[in-house]
Structure formats: structure tokens, C-alpha cells
Write a protein that holds these residues in place. Structure first.
Motif, short mmCIF file in Angstrom:
data_model
loop_
_atom_site.label_atom_id
_atom_site.label_comp_id
_atom_site.label_asym_id
_atom_site.label_seq_id
_atom_site.Cartn_x
_atom_site.Cartn_y
_atom_site.Cartn_z
N UNK A 105 38.00 -16.36 -22.52
CA UNK A 105 37.94 -17.62 -23.25
C UNK A 105 36.68 -18.38 -22.90
N UNK A 106 36.18 -19.17 -23.83
CA UNK A 106 34.93 -19.89 -23.58
C UNK A 106 35.15 -21.13 -22.71
N UNK A 107 34.15 -21.44 -21.93
CA UNK A 107 34.14 -22.71 -21.20
C UNK A 107 33.46 -23.80 -22.02
N UNK A 108 32.71 -23.39 -23.05
CA UNK A 108 32.04 -24.35 -23.92
C UNK A 108 32.69 -24.33 -25.30
N UNK A 109 32.17 -25.15 -26.19
CA UNK A 109 32.78 -25.31 -27.51
C UNK A 109 32.19 -24.31 -28.50
N UNK A 110 32.48 -23.05 -28.29
CA UNK A 110 32.03 -22.04 -29.24
C UNK A 110 33.12 -21.76 -30.26
N UNK A 111 32.77 -20.99 -31.29
CA UNK A 111 33.74 -20.60 -32.31
C UNK A 111 34.86 -19.77 -31.69
#
Length: 517
Positions: free
Chosen positions: A130-136
Motif C-alpha cells: 500500500x502507498x504511504x503517499x496519495x497515489x492512485x
């Protein structure tokens, strides 16, 4: 068991340990070596890792290598774990402390217990943390596999919905239940209403009867893994699994009176065996306080939290369920799980809160379709909240009063696809904010519906595709196999929900704008 290692250690030790594993000798004959029997899976993926699963063809040790590159140039071998008869030679490994938002490749093989130089061929899988930033973020959902006797038919291309879903390269699948039909026989042939013949070209002896023994429940899961599309999907896409009734038997609750096809008359024992097989065959993280627990929160980055419900283990008896006061007979989610869900929703900082419910809120599902008595699902018919609806009313009221925004319900179970908008202005119970529920499935089973709608919570049917009352139980070859696809835009936070069929036709879609809490 959990294998922990930091990103620095992951990268710095990869070359040394990976080379050692690859140098292990192999025997020339596959029959002399323990082999991967039903592919590999990953599941319950978070920011720093997830579960890896496989099954051997005999007692052995599962050996796993992980890498951030598909070539496994920087592979690191993890300590082996046992695959023993007690778990039907399945093994699950929690790999954590991985880098966020990273493609992870894993390689599984099994080695002989007595002769550690005897190692089987590897099978490769992948997942994306899972991403730590706001990616798609992109994921799919649905349920219902190998139901109504529709098994693996090579003439129809096998379980093709899984191949279609894989083309979207989703981050994960929410499997909404009915992962198997333990109560469904898979015969060699089934005559269809139009005179054609459905041919199940892959047969296992245990599927010639309803599942009663632990081995028969296990065999139902292993049957589905024989399909090439299922195995390829499992190796490429993590699974967030939940169960429903057919992991045990149709419409089961503790009040279930088993039909004459069952020699085992104890529904509690059947449920325990079905639950054990389900946990063995899916890569679900174990809860230290309740090892068999299925309900859980999966945090998938800043934009998404998924709340996986269990609407089987804690329900009261199926029946009339028309109580005006909340009590044990009205349990569907149950008090402990209700308290957990409220705490988890309140604690969530994610943009979207997806509630994965294995049964829909307002579609009427009867406990006995022959006598038209009692309820199997939540809906009790038009009118104020009663029985099991009291829990839903409580949750919806809590969400409103706590100021929780951007909740979406995803479900399956009813074997058709639909989009429901819940409008308090049109509801009997009105103390809630508007929200959406999306229905999808079956992946590979008979197609039914549409079902009658209960007006208690004011559902507006914005879209439905189902065969209609005069054309029920359509086979997969009819094409009415469905899945849902969700895309969350990393920049705007918008959620786009698309309902698709197995030919990948986009049947209906909507884009939801996130609200600020």
C-alpha cells in the motif's frame, strides 16, 4: 509467524542469501521432489507487507524469497516454515517491514523434511504494498465461485472473469464471500434449459457430494484453484477474503436444519470445519486475540481503509427477525463486531471508508424460498427498522452523529449487479447521511435476480442488470458474470466505481467526490 526485516537489511543482504538459495540442487524427476500443488496467493496487504500462501503436495518446508525486482537479482531468503498434514500441507507467512508503495516479487518452493537438499520447482507471485503517499489506487470486488454446479468448463474457457479482472492490474481483490459452494455438487455434465450441456471438464471425487468432512471442505477450495485463470489471478493480485454461507452450506445459521443430503446433522460442527478450511486456504492475517477472526481493518494508504465484515459467525438464528428491541435473536454483526466497526470508523483518517459487507443491506433474501418464510439477510421488508435492521440503523446513526464521511458499502451474494443510493428522504428510518452501496458478482456461478427492495433505509436503484424472473440461474456461458472495479484518483481523491461483466463491458459507472470531514 512474522518475518521482520528493515528495508536496509532487505537490500543489503539480498545478493548473498539469494545466491545461496538458487544454488540448491534439484532432482531430475519432479515426482521425487515436494511441489507447489495449487499455486500461490498473497493477501491482506498493507503499507509494509502482507501474507504469502501456498500448498505443497506432501509434508515439507515452505521456502520463500522476496525481492523488489522481477529478476530476483536482489532476492532475500526468509526462514522456512512447515507445511504439514494438520493444515493440509498449506503454509502462510507474514512478510512485513517492506517498503511502501513498492512492487514485491516472491518465489515459493518446498523442500523435503528429511533431505534438505531435495527442493521442488519454484512458483513466482507478486503484490504491491500500500502507498504511504496519495497515489492512485485500483481494486476489484465480487463473489460467488463454482455455484449451482457450474465448475471448470474448458469449452467455455474456464473461470474467465478472473482473467478479465487481471487485465486491470488491480492492487487487490475484495472477495465478498461464497468463495466455494461446499453444498454444491460438481457433476460431469449439467443439462441447461435451452437443451445445451454444461461440461465440467475438471472433476474431483469429493465434489460428487456435499462437503461434510474437513477433507471435503478443503477439496472444494482446491477444486477452484485447479482453474488456470484463478491460479494466474491469485499469483498476481492480493486477496482480501471474507466468507458467507456457502463456505459451509446454503443459508446457514445456528438454527439451520440440514436437509436429507447430509449424514452429519450438527451444523455447529459443519461450520467449524468450513471455517477451518477457509482459514487454511486464504491468506488472511491472524488476530492474536482471536485467531479465527475474519472481521478486520485493512489500511491501504492515505486514501483508503477497508473494513471487512463477518456476517456469519455472530448472527442469531435465521427466521422472522421482526423484533422491535435489539437482542440476541436480532444479531447479524453482533455487539463485539459492532463496537469494533464503530471504533475503527472513528479512528480512520483515510479519505474513503469502504465497508465490505458479504450481504446487501436492502435486497430481500428469504431464508426459505419455497415457503417464503423468514430472512437470510438484513432486510425484513418495508417499514421501520426491525430485527437485524436495528444494527444497520445503529451504525448509520453513529456514522452521522460522529461526522464520519465518505463511507461506501460493497457487497455481492445475490448473483447480479446493481448500484443503490440510500436516500434518507425516502426512508422509513431517516437518521443517516446519504451513501452508496454497490453490488457485484457472480464471478463464476448461476445468475439470478433482481431481488425485491426493502424501503426501510430508502434505497434508490440507480442501475441493475439481472436475468429477470423468467430467466433464472443462467450459466456462466450466458455472459452475465459480473465484477466491480474501483479507482481512486491520487490527486483529487475522487472514487470512480464501474460495474463490469466478464467480457469487460463497462455496464455503468459513477464518480464520487470526497467530502471534507
Amino acid at each position: 509467524m512474522a518475518i521482520q526485516f528493515s528495508r536496509r537489511r532487505f537490500l543489503s543482504t539480498a545478493a548473498m542469501t539469494g545466491a545461496g538459495v538458487l544454488a540448491m540442487p534439484y532432482l531430475s524427476r519432479a515426482a521425487d521432489r515436494p511441489m507447489v500443488s495449487h499455486g500461490v496467493q498473497s493477501g491482506d496487504i498493507g503499507v509494509d507487507g502482507g501474507m504469502v500462501w501456498s500448498r505443497a503436495d506432501r509434508a515439507s518446508q515452505m521456502m520463500v524469497e522476496v525481492s523488489t525486482t522481477e529478476s530476483f537479482k536482489n532476492a532475500r531468503a526468509l526462514p522456512p516454515i512447515y507445511a504439514l498434514p494438520e493444515s493440509d500441507f498449506t503454509a502462510k507467512l507474514l512478510i512485513d517491514n517492506l517498503p511502501a508503495g513498492q512492487d514485491i516479487f516472491y518465489r515459493v518452493k518446498f523442500r523435503d523434511l528429511a533431505h534438505t537438499d531435495i527442493v521442488g520447482e519454484p512458483v513466482v507471485g507478486r503484490f504491491r504494498t500500500a502507498p504511504a503517499d496519495r497515489r492512485d489506487v485500483s481494486f476489484v470486488w465480487g463473489g460467488d465461485v463454482a455455484g449451482q454446479g457450474y465448475g471448470i468448463n474448458a469449452e467455455d474457457g474456464g473461470m474467465k472473469t478472473f482473467a478479465t479482472m487481471r487485465t486491470h492490474n488491480p492492487d487487490f481483490l475484495i472477495h465478498s464471500g461464497d468463495t466455494i459452494y461446499a453444498d454444491g455438487v460438481i457433476a460431469a455434465e449439467t443439462k441447461l434449459p435451452d437443451g445445451k450441456v454444461w461440461k465440467n471438464t475438471t472433476i474431483v471425487p469429493e465434489k460428487a457430494k456435499v462437503a461434510e468432512t474437513l477433507e471435503e471442505f478443503r477439496a472444494a477450495h482446491k477444486y477452484n484453484f485447479l482453474d488456470e485463470h484463478v491460479r494466474a489471478f491469485n499469483a498476481a493480485v492480493p486477496i482480501f477474503g471474507q466468507w458467507d454461507d456457502h463456505e459451509v452450506t446454503n443459508n446457514w445459521s445456528l438454527s439451520k436444519q440440514l436437509p436429507a443430503t447430509y449424514k452429519e446433522r450438527d451444523i455447529t460442527l459443519l461450520a467449524a470445519r468450513g471455517a477451518q478450511a477457509f482459514r487454511e486456504m486464504y491468506p488472511i492475517r491472524s488476530n492474536p486475540n482471536e485467531p479465527g477472526r475474519i472481521y478486520r481493518t485493512i489500511n491501504y494508504g492515505p486514501h483508503l481503509d477497508v473494513f471487512m465484515l463477518d456476517e456469519r459467525s455472530y448472527r442469531g438464528p435465521n427466521g422472522a427477525n421482526l423484533q422491535e428491541k435489539y437482542g440476541p435473536d436480532a444479531y447479524f454483526i453482533g455487539p463485539d463486531q459492532m463496537a469494533w466497526l464503530k471504533r475503527a470508523l472513528l479512528a480512520s483518517k483515510a479519505t474513503w471508508k469502504v465497508i465490505a459487507s458479504d450481504m446487501p443491506i436492502s435486497i430481500v433474501v428469504e431464508n426459505d424460498a419455497t415457503t417464503h418464510t423468514g430472512s437470510e439477510a438484513i432486510a425484513q421488508g418495508d417499514g421501520p427498522a426491525r430485527g437485524r435492521e436495528l444494527e444497520i440503523a445503529d451504525i448509520l446513526r453513529f456514522i452521522k452523529s460522529a461526522g464520519i464521511v465518505n463511507t461506501v458499502w460493497l457487497t455481492a451474494d445475490v448473483h447480479y449487479t446493481a448500484a443503490h443510493y440510500y436516500n434518507p428522504d425516502k426512508a422509513q428510518f431517516q437518521d443517516f447521511e446519504p451513501f452508496w452501496e454497490f453490488v457485484s458478482g457472480p464471478f463464476h456461478a448461476g445468475t439470478f435476480g433482481p431481488g425485491a427492495m426493502d424501503n426501510t433505509f430508502g434505497p434508490e436503484v440507480k442501475f441493475v442488470k439481472a436475468p429477470g424472473a423468467d430467466n433464472q440461474n443462467l450459466p456462466p456461458s450466458a455472459g452475465m458474470q459480473f465484477f466491480g472495479h474501483v479507482q481512486i484518483d491520487g490527486k483529487s481523491g475522487q472514487m470512480t466505481v464501474t460495474l463490469r461483466d466478464r467480457a469487460d463491458v463497462a455496464l455503468w459507472s459513477t464518480t464520487l467526490d470526497p467530502k471534507l470531514g
